[in-house]
Design a protein around this motif. Structure first.
Motif, PDB file in Angstrom:
ATOM      1  N   ALA A  45       0.843  -1.198   0.000  1.00 27.15           N
ATOM      2  CA  ALA A  45       0.000   0.000   0.000  1.00 27.15           C
ATOM      3  C   ALA A  45       0.877   1.247   0.000  1.00 27.15           C
ATOM      4  O   ALA A  45       1.867   1.331   0.733  1.00 27.15           O
ATOM      5  N   ASN A  46       0.530   2.194  -0.873  1.00 32.82           N
ATOM      6  CA  ASN A  46       1.177   3.497  -1.010  1.00 32.82           C
ATOM      7  C   ASN A  46       2.560   3.473  -1.652  1.00 32.82           C
ATOM      8  O   ASN A  46       3.130   4.525  -1.897  1.00 32.82           O
ATOM      9  N   ALA A  47       3.128   2.307  -1.928  1.00 30.57           N
ATOM     10  CA  ALA A  47       4.393   2.252  -2.671  1.00 30.57           C
ATOM     11  C   ALA A  47       4.083   2.566  -4.132  1.00 30.57           C
ATOM     12  O   ALA A  47       2.985   2.289  -4.616  1.00 30.57           O
ATOM     13  N   GLN A  48       5.059   3.146  -4.844  1.00 32.65           N
ATOM     14  CA  GLN A  48       4.808   3.546  -6.222  1.00 32.65           C
ATOM     15  C   GLN A  48       5.771   2.911  -7.205  1.00 32.65           C
ATOM     16  O   GLN A  48       6.972   2.817  -6.955  1.00 32.65           O
ATOM     17  N   LEU A  49       5.219   2.488  -8.325  1.00 34.20           N
ATOM     18  CA  LEU A  49       5.960   2.040  -9.498  1.00 34.20           C
ATOM     19  C   LEU A  49       5.777   3.137 -10.529  1.00 34.20           C
ATOM     20  O   LEU A  49       4.645   3.496 -10.866  1.00 34.20           O
ATOM     21  N   ILE A  50       6.885   3.704 -11.011  1.00 35.70           N
ATOM     22  CA  ILE A  50       6.813   4.788 -11.986  1.00 35.70           C
ATOM     23  C   ILE A  50       7.439   4.311 -13.283  1.00 35.70           C
ATOM     24  O   ILE A  50       8.589   3.865 -13.303  1.00 35.70           O
ATOM     25  N   LEU A  51       6.661   4.389 -14.366  1.00 40.41           N
ATOM     26  CA  LEU A  51       7.130   3.982 -15.691  1.00 40.41           C
ATOM     27  C   LEU A  51       7.369   5.217 -16.536  1.00 40.41           C
ATOM     28  O   LEU A  51       6.454   6.017 -16.745  1.00 40.41           O
ATOM     29  N   ARG A  56      11.869   4.297 -21.365  1.00 37.73           N
ATOM     30  CA  ARG A  56      11.618   2.853 -21.293  1.00 37.73           C
ATOM     31  C   ARG A  56      12.285   2.241 -20.067  1.00 37.73           C
ATOM     32  O   ARG A  56      12.938   1.203 -20.138  1.00 37.73           O
ATOM     33  N   GLN A  57      12.078   2.910 -18.947  1.00 38.50           N
ATOM     34  CA  GLN A  57      12.612   2.444 -17.669  1.00 38.50           C
ATOM     35  C   GLN A  57      11.547   2.599 -16.606  1.00 38.50           C
ATOM     36  O   GLN A  57      10.664   3.446 -16.717  1.00 38.50           O
ATOM     37  N   ALA A  58      11.659   1.784 -15.563  1.00 35.02           N
ATOM     38  CA  ALA A  58      10.707   1.834 -14.454  1.00 35.02           C
ATOM     39  C   ALA A  58      11.467   1.904 -13.141  1.00 35.02           C
ATOM     40  O   ALA A  58      12.604   1.426 -13.025  1.00 35.02           O
ATOM     41  N   TYR A  59      10.799   2.500 -12.155  1.00 34.99           N
ATOM     42  CA  TYR A  59      11.414   2.702 -10.845  1.00 34.99           C
ATOM     43  C   TYR A  59      10.403   2.373  -9.754  1.00 34.99           C
ATOM     44  O   TYR A  59       9.221   2.674  -9.878  1.00 34.99           O
ATOM     45  N   VAL A  60      10.894   1.774  -8.681  1.00 37.00           N
ATOM     46  CA  VAL A  60      10.113   1.588  -7.461  1.00 37.00           C
ATOM     47  C   VAL A  60      10.845   2.383  -6.399  1.00 37.00           C
ATOM     48  O   VAL A  60      12.012   2.095  -6.094  1.00 37.00           O
ATOM     49  N   SER A  61      10.170   3.422  -5.880  1.00 38.88           N
ATOM     50  CA  SER A  61      10.783   4.286  -4.860  1.00 38.88           C
ATOM     51  C   SER A  61      12.163   4.769  -5.298  1.00 38.88           C
ATOM     52  O   SER A  61      13.138   4.643  -4.567  1.00 38.88           O
ATOM     53  N   THR A  62      12.271   5.298  -6.494  1.00 35.46           N
ATOM     54  CA  THR A  62      13.473   5.869  -7.126  1.00 35.46           C
ATOM     55  C   THR A  62      14.558   4.851  -7.465  1.00 35.46           C
ATOM     56  O   THR A  62      15.626   5.221  -7.932  1.00 35.46           O
ATOM     57  N   VAL A  63      14.324   3.554  -7.249  1.00 37.49           N
ATOM     58  CA  VAL A  63      15.297   2.519  -7.582  1.00 37.49           C
ATOM     59  C   VAL A  63      14.859   1.831  -8.881  1.00 37.49           C
ATOM     60  O   VAL A  63      13.714   1.400  -9.001  1.00 37.49           O
ATOM     61  N   PHE A  64      15.779   1.712  -9.849  1.00 38.97           N
ATOM     62  CA  PHE A  64      15.466   1.077 -11.125  1.00 38.97           C
ATOM     63  C   PHE A  64      14.903  -0.322 -10.888  1.00 38.97           C
ATOM     64  O   PHE A  64      15.411  -1.077 -10.071  1.00 38.97           O
ATOM     65  N   TYR A  65      13.845  -0.665 -11.637  1.00 37.84           N
ATOM     66  CA  TYR A  65      13.242  -1.993 -11.552  1.00 37.84           C
ATOM     67  C   TYR A  65      12.942  -2.439 -12.979  1.00 37.84           C
ATOM     68  O   TYR A  65      12.175  -1.771 -13.678  1.00 37.84           O
ATOM     69  N   ALA A  66      13.563  -3.529 -13.410  1.00 35.77           N
ATOM     70  CA  ALA A  66      13.411  -3.979 -14.797  1.00 35.77           C
ATOM     71  C   ALA A  66      12.024  -4.555 -15.055  1.00 35.77           C
ATOM     72  O   ALA A  66      11.507  -5.337 -14.254  1.00 35.77           O
TER      73      ALA A  66
END
Length: 104
Positions: A45-51, A56-66
């Protein structure tokens, strides 16, 4: 889902934010059927995935996530596009799409 309206005449590449809770989210462009998927990702809850569809990159809480290798990064063509997400345990999750219309 979100109805995104690109009022321009050229594709635009949005910034998509998924706010949990959700597990294994897929973010889908309904017009093309293209999806960016994250099998096994658990967003509490409340965590964010930013695409970032431009980079063409994604981040979870400012950390790169493939994203999954089978993902198809997409753009918003001119006109209306329905963008939606699927995943498990998604009650209370939120999808938002930010972009600027583009012209050529």
């Amino acid at each position: 889902g979100c109805l995104a309206v690109n009022s321009g005449t050229f594709e635009t590449r949005p910034l998509v934010t998924v706010t949990g809770p959700i597990t294994s989210p897929s973010i889908i462009n309904d017009s093309t059927g293209q999806a960016v998927t994250f099998t096994g990702l658990h967003l509490p809850a409340n965590a964010q995935l930013i695409l970032d569809m431009d980079a063409r990159q994604a981040y979870v809480s400012t950390v790169f996530y493939a994203a999954d290798a089978s993902s198809s990064w997409w753009v918003l063509q001119g006109g209306e596009t329905l963008v939606y997400m699927t995943g498990s345990g998604s009650a209370g999750s939120v999808l938002s799409v930010s972009f600027s219309s583009a012209w050529i």
